[in-house]
Design an enzyme around this catalytic site. Structure first.
Site, PDB file in Angstrom:
ATOM      1  N   GLY A  50       0.839  -1.196   0.000  1.00  0.00           N
ATOM      2  CA  GLY A  50       0.000   0.000   0.000  1.00  0.00           C
ATOM      3  C   GLY A  50       0.869   1.240   0.000  1.00  0.00           C
ATOM      4  O   GLY A  50       2.051   1.165   0.342  1.00  0.00           O
ATOM      5  N   CYS A  77       5.249  -6.225   1.651  1.00  0.00           N
ATOM      6  CA  CYS A  77       5.610  -4.804   1.656  1.00  0.00           C
ATOM      7  C   CYS A  77       4.886  -4.075   2.790  1.00  0.00           C
ATOM      8  O   CYS A  77       5.178  -4.308   3.952  1.00  0.00           O
ATOM      9  CB  CYS A  77       5.304  -4.198   0.280  1.00  0.00           C
ATOM     10  N   TYR A  78       3.909  -3.242   2.506  1.00  0.00           N
ATOM     11  CA  TYR A  78       3.154  -2.600   3.583  1.00  0.00           C
ATOM     12  C   TYR A  78       2.594  -3.674   4.522  1.00  0.00           C
ATOM     13  O   TYR A  78       2.539  -3.493   5.737  1.00  0.00           O
ATOM     14  CB  TYR A  78       2.009  -1.765   3.010  1.00  0.00           C
ATOM     15  N   HIS A 173       7.925  -7.674  -3.776  1.00  0.00           N
ATOM     16  CA  HIS A 173       6.625  -8.008  -4.367  1.00  0.00           C
ATOM     17  C   HIS A 173       6.702  -9.316  -5.157  1.00  0.00           C
ATOM     18  O   HIS A 173       7.229  -9.328  -6.262  1.00  0.00           O
ATOM     19  CB  HIS A 173       6.158  -6.877  -5.286  1.00  0.00           C
ATOM     20  N   GLU A 175       4.253 -10.821  -6.482  1.00  0.00           N
ATOM     21  CA  GLU A 175       3.153 -10.909  -7.450  1.00  0.00           C
ATOM     22  C   GLU A 175       3.500 -10.329  -8.812  1.00  0.00           C
ATOM     23  O   GLU A 175       2.787 -10.552  -9.778  1.00  0.00           O
ATOM     24  CB  GLU A 175       1.902 -10.232  -6.872  1.00  0.00           C
ATOM     25  N   SER A 228     -23.334  -7.825 -27.774  1.00  0.00           N
ATOM     26  CA  SER A 228     -22.695  -7.001 -28.798  1.00  0.00           C
ATOM     27  C   SER A 228     -21.988  -7.842 -29.851  1.00  0.00           C
ATOM     28  O   SER A 228     -21.553  -7.335 -30.864  1.00  0.00           O
ATOM     29  CB  SER A 228     -21.668  -6.098 -28.130  1.00  0.00           C
ATOM     30  N   GLY A 229     -21.866  -9.144 -29.576  1.00  0.00           N
ATOM     31  CA  GLY A 229     -21.053  -9.965 -30.466  1.00  0.00           C
ATOM     32  C   GLY A 229     -19.626 -10.088 -29.949  1.00  0.00           C
ATOM     33  O   GLY A 229     -18.822 -10.823 -30.492  1.00  0.00           O
ATOM     34  N   VAL A 231     -16.756 -11.026 -26.895  1.00  0.00           N
ATOM     35  CA  VAL A 231     -16.618 -12.256 -26.128  1.00  0.00           C
ATOM     36  C   VAL A 231     -17.319 -12.170 -24.756  1.00  0.00           C
ATOM     37  O   VAL A 231     -18.003 -13.114 -24.345  1.00  0.00           O
ATOM     38  CB  VAL A 231     -15.136 -12.698 -26.005  1.00  0.00           C
ATOM     39  N   ASP A 232     -17.216 -11.045 -24.080  1.00  0.00           N
ATOM     40  CA  ASP A 232     -17.779 -10.962 -22.724  1.00  0.00           C
ATOM     41  C   ASP A 232     -19.295 -11.139 -22.722  1.00  0.00           C
ATOM     42  O   ASP A 232     -19.836 -11.955 -21.982  1.00  0.00           O
ATOM     43  CB  ASP A 232     -17.444  -9.625 -22.054  1.00  0.00           C
ATOM     44  N   SER A 233     -19.973 -10.357 -23.558  1.00  0.00           N
ATOM     45  CA  SER A 233     -21.431 -10.441 -23.526  1.00  0.00           C
ATOM     46  C   SER A 233     -21.912 -11.796 -24.046  1.00  0.00           C
ATOM     47  O   SER A 233     -22.925 -12.319 -23.592  1.00  0.00           O
ATOM     48  CB  SER A 233     -22.080  -9.280 -24.287  1.00  0.00           C
ATOM     49  N   THR A 234     -21.169 -12.383 -24.994  1.00  0.00           N
ATOM     50  CA  THR A 234     -21.595 -13.681 -25.516  1.00  0.00           C
ATOM     51  C   THR A 234     -21.430 -14.779 -24.462  1.00  0.00           C
ATOM     52  O   THR A 234     -22.318 -15.616 -24.278  1.00  0.00           O
ATOM     53  CB  THR A 234     -20.792 -14.055 -26.780  1.00  0.00           C
ATOM     54  N   ARG A 302     -20.253  10.018 -29.548  1.00  0.00           N
ATOM     55  CA  ARG A 302     -20.364   9.034 -28.462  1.00  0.00           C
ATOM     56  C   ARG A 302     -21.662   9.218 -27.687  1.00  0.00           C
ATOM     57  O   ARG A 302     -22.360   8.269 -27.356  1.00  0.00           O
ATOM     58  CB  ARG A 302     -19.181   9.164 -27.502  1.00  0.00           C
ATOM     59  N   LYS A 384     -10.014 -11.483 -18.202  1.00  0.00           N
ATOM     60  CA  LYS A 384     -10.333 -11.665 -19.627  1.00  0.00           C
ATOM     61  C   LYS A 384      -9.919 -13.040 -20.163  1.00  0.00           C
ATOM     62  O   LYS A 384     -10.683 -13.687 -20.878  1.00  0.00           O
ATOM     63  CB  LYS A 384      -9.627 -10.567 -20.429  1.00  0.00           C
ATOM     64  N   LYS A 520       0.715   4.546 -28.520  1.00  0.00           N
ATOM     65  CA  LYS A 520      -0.086   5.171 -27.477  1.00  0.00           C
ATOM     66  C   LYS A 520       0.690   5.103 -26.174  1.00  0.00           C
ATOM     67  O   LYS A 520       1.022   3.979 -25.781  1.00  0.00           O
ATOM     68  CB  LYS A 520      -1.419   4.445 -27.323  1.00  0.00           C
ATOM     69  N   GLU A 526      -8.072   4.337 -30.800  1.00  0.00           N
ATOM     70  CA  GLU A 526      -9.060   4.848 -31.764  1.00  0.00           C
ATOM     71  C   GLU A 526      -8.562   6.192 -32.278  1.00  0.00           C
ATOM     72  O   GLU A 526      -7.746   6.859 -31.635  1.00  0.00           O
ATOM     73  CB  GLU A 526     -10.420   5.023 -31.081  1.00  0.00           C
TER      74      GLU A 526
HETATM   75  P1  XMP Z   1      -8.294   4.592 -26.859  1.00  0.00           P
HETATM   76  O1  XMP Z   1      -8.762   5.111 -28.170  1.00  0.00           O
HETATM   77  O2  XMP Z   1      -8.794   5.397 -25.704  1.00  0.00           O
HETATM   78  O3  XMP Z   1      -8.955   3.156 -26.709  1.00  0.00           O
HETATM   79  O4  XMP Z   1      -6.801   4.383 -26.820  1.00  0.00           O
HETATM   80  C1  XMP Z   1      -8.670   2.223 -25.704  1.00  0.00           C
HETATM   81  C2  XMP Z   1      -9.660   1.076 -25.845  1.00  0.00           C
HETATM   82  O5  XMP Z   1     -10.980   1.553 -25.567  1.00  0.00           O
HETATM   83  C3  XMP Z   1     -11.827   1.377 -26.682  1.00  0.00           C
HETATM   84  N1  XMP Z   1     -12.678   2.561 -26.779  1.00  0.00           N
HETATM   85  C4  XMP Z   1     -13.992   2.577 -26.499  1.00  0.00           C
HETATM   86  N2  XMP Z   1     -14.829   1.582 -26.100  1.00  0.00           N
HETATM   87  N3  XMP Z   1     -16.617   3.131 -26.061  1.00  0.00           N
HETATM   88  C5  XMP Z   1     -16.136   1.874 -25.912  1.00  0.00           C
HETATM   89  O6  XMP Z   1     -16.933   0.986 -25.582  1.00  0.00           O
HETATM   90  C6  XMP Z   1     -15.842   4.176 -26.451  1.00  0.00           C
HETATM   91  O7  XMP Z   1     -16.308   5.315 -26.585  1.00  0.00           O
HETATM   92  C7  XMP Z   1     -14.456   3.873 -26.675  1.00  0.00           C
HETATM   93  N4  XMP Z   1     -13.391   4.638 -27.064  1.00  0.00           N
HETATM   94  C8  XMP Z   1     -12.323   3.800 -27.117  1.00  0.00           C
HETATM   95  C9  XMP Z   1     -10.909   1.225 -27.865  1.00  0.00           C
HETATM   96  O8  XMP Z   1     -11.529   0.493 -28.916  1.00  0.00           O
HETATM   97  C10 XMP Z   1      -9.720   0.508 -27.257  1.00  0.00           C
HETATM   98  O9  XMP Z   1      -9.965  -0.885 -27.161  1.00  0.00           O
END
Ligand code: XMP
Length: 528
Positions: A50, A77-78, A173, A175, A228-229, A231-234, A302, A384, A520, A526
């Site tokens: 911590g 650690c802590y 640590h 872990e 949504s198609g 993996v999580d929601s499916t 959005r 995941k 990034k 995106e």
């Molecule tokens: P960025 O663009 O922030 O994306 O580097 C990181 C991850 O997040 C997803 N992403 C979104 N997912 N609604 C979503 O459900 C959004 O408005 C949104 N913007 C970014 C992106 O596809 C990537 O996996």
């Protein structure tokens, strides 16, 4: 079950992660957890690291009852300092803060002095090992009845153990992956010292979870949830189907900015393939109508898509609820399925400070409270990769199990500038070609996320002896583990050449293709 008490270290969730990898079930709770309210008996307790100093007036401290449980305790650690604090307040600010790699020397004591249990933490390990340190404070001297079991050049008490009780503290640590043998230390503690069972497997999870869902929902309860198609929601939907059959109602909202043919494919997979009771609502016109004229404000895109989604989902839910109401086989729809994963849960339960109230989890994906539905979150204990494994066990096609994440606002945020049906067509077709070629080249799983974006500019080209003035597609493909930082994927030239040729030849309206080589940060994944 091992109880992990979280003092807010950035690594806390990795402790649970590693234990799961050892097939040991564990639960992480804030360090302020009162043990009388726990409701179950842990086989052992781990106190995490911590960001505080135990000698601060407002430092967080564990419920002292943890020392009455009569189970092994490991302080990291802590956590080590917390044990020392409990046994005599022997902690000082270190003269030197210690961050990064260090070499640990294990002190072994044999069976003599302390009956052998003190050596168990480092059993099977070399006497010298590389470890990862991240701390400012250190023990000034050992608390009574403890002995040293490991040292580093900067920390004379890098590891300690109680002479008679199974209490251990380590300054490093175990872990993090920077402590290469850390998992052995955790295994020694959880499996050998605590005797925790190593039976946490996905099959077991499925049985338990189905049982839990059935109990929770009852004989007649009905559940609704968006898919949504992805993996999580499916996976969540398939689990519901296994548990309560057609009393689970899945809804797929086609917002007009899904990938090429996606709504159709998802429908086929979920209904014909997985037998899930699915309603597909084509609301493309409503979404695209509202996106018209929005040219340079990604956040507005959005918001429009998010709000319209909620609206459409609510309308649909109401209709389904009316159709489903009041038969003698089923009651009203009272539950909303949510594909929340463990990292989201950790985010909301982790300990944020001595005075911070712990946030409760309200990830309802922006759905308004007045829907009056109770949440059901079958994946809330999973990471995941565990969801993927579960998906495979449940017979979900590989393709879907490994699908790249796709943002809620879909390709609307990959069409820079105004989203029109024509722009959607171009972006979709280019994207489909790119993904098809990535799969054909066997690169899909290596890449974390890939897509084609449509730039809001026109460029000149020459096609079939004619001068054209057409649009530009930008390809984006990144590798990342956490989506917080990412690097662009180093395709070879031949691959890019092929994709570029296909897109320009096959997608009407495109005369140029570029590849985005921004990592990034500073770029985001995106483009909007
Ligand atoms: P960025 O663009 O922030 O994306 O580097 C990181 C991850 O997040 C997803 N992403 C979104 N997912 N609604 C979503 O459900 C959004 O408005 C949104 N913007 C970014 C992106 O596809 C990537 O996996």
């Amino acid at each position: 079950t091992i109880l992990v008490l979280d003092f807010g270290s950035q690594y806390s969730h990795l402790i649970t992660r590693r234990l799961r990898e050892l097939n040991v079930y564990c639960e992480m709770l804030p360090c302020t957890q009162k043990l009388v309210e726990l409701g179950w008996n842990p086989k052992g307790v781990i106190l995490s690291g911590g960001p505080y100093s135990v000698y601060w007036d407002d430092a967080p401290h564990v419920d002292p009852a943890v020392f009455d449980l009569d189970v092994p305790i490991l302080g990291i650690c802590y956590g080590l300092q917390e044990i020392a604090w409990h046994f005599g307040k022997n902690v000082l600010a270190g003269e030197k803060r210690e961050y990064g790699h260090a070499y640990l020397k294990v002190d072994r004591h044999g069976d003599g002095e302390a009956g052998g249990h003190v050596d168990k933490l480092f059993a099977g390990l070399e006497d010298d090992m590389e470890v990862w340190m991240s701390h400012g404070d250190k023990l000034s001297h050992l608390p009574d009845d403890f002995i040293t079991v490991a040292t580093t050049s900067n920390a004379p008490f890098a590891g300690m153990a109680h002479k008679t009780k199974k209490y251990y503290g380590i300054q490093f640590h175990p872990e993090v992956t920077h402590t290469p043998q850390g998992k052995v230390v955790l295994k020694n503690f959880a499996v050998d010292i605590c005797q925790a069972q190593t039976n946490w497997t996905m099959d077991k999870f499925v049985d338990q979870e189905i049982e839990r869902i059935r109990k929770l929902v009852g004989d007649k309860g009905q559940v609704i949830g968006a898919v949504s198609g992805g993996v999580d929601s499916t996976v969540a939907a398939k689990l519901m189907k296994e548990a309560i059959g057609d009393r689970f109602h899945a809804v797929l909202v086609d917002n007009g900015v899904l990938r090429l043919d996606e709504a159709k494919q998802v429908k086929e997979t979920l209904t014909a393939g997985l037998g899930i009771n699915l309603t597909v609502i084509d609301a493309s016109d409503r979404f695209l109508g509202r996106l018209k004229g929005v040219t340079d404000d990604p956040e507005k895109k959005r918001k429009i898509i998010g709000n319209t989604f909620i609206e459409v989902f609510q309308e649909t839910a109401k209709k389904i609820a009316e159709d489903a109401r009041g038969s003698d086989k089923a009651g009203d729809i009272e539950w909303l399925l949510q594909g929340t994963l463990y990292p989201d849960v950790i985010e909301s339960i982790s300990f944020k400070g001595p005075s911070a109230t712990i946030k409760t989890h309200h990830n309802v994906g922006g759905l308004p409270k007045d829907m009056n539905l109770k949440l059901i979150e079958p994946l809330r204990e999973l990471f995941k990769d565990e969801v993927r494994e579960l998906g495979k066990n449940l017979g979900i096609p590989e393709d879907l199990v490994w699908r790249h994440p796709f943002p809620g606002p879909g390709i609307a945020i990959r069409i820079l500038g105004e989203v029109t049906p024509e722009q959607v067509r171009i972006a979709r077709e280019a994207d489909a070609i790119f993904i098809e070629e990535i799969k054909a080249a066997g690169l899909y799983r290596q890449i974390s996320q890939a897509f084609a974006a449509l730039l809001p500019v026109k460029a000149v080209g020459v096609m079939g002896d004619k001068r054209v003035h057409d649009q530009v597609i930008a390809l984006r493909a990144v590798e990342t583990t956490d989506f917080m930082t990412a690097d662009w994927f180093p395709f070879d030239g031949a691959f890019l050449k092929k994709v570029s040729r296909r897109i320009v030849n096959e997608v009407n309206g495109v005369c140029r293709v570029v590849y985005d080589i921004t990592s990034k940060p500073p770029g985001t994944i995106e483009m909007e």
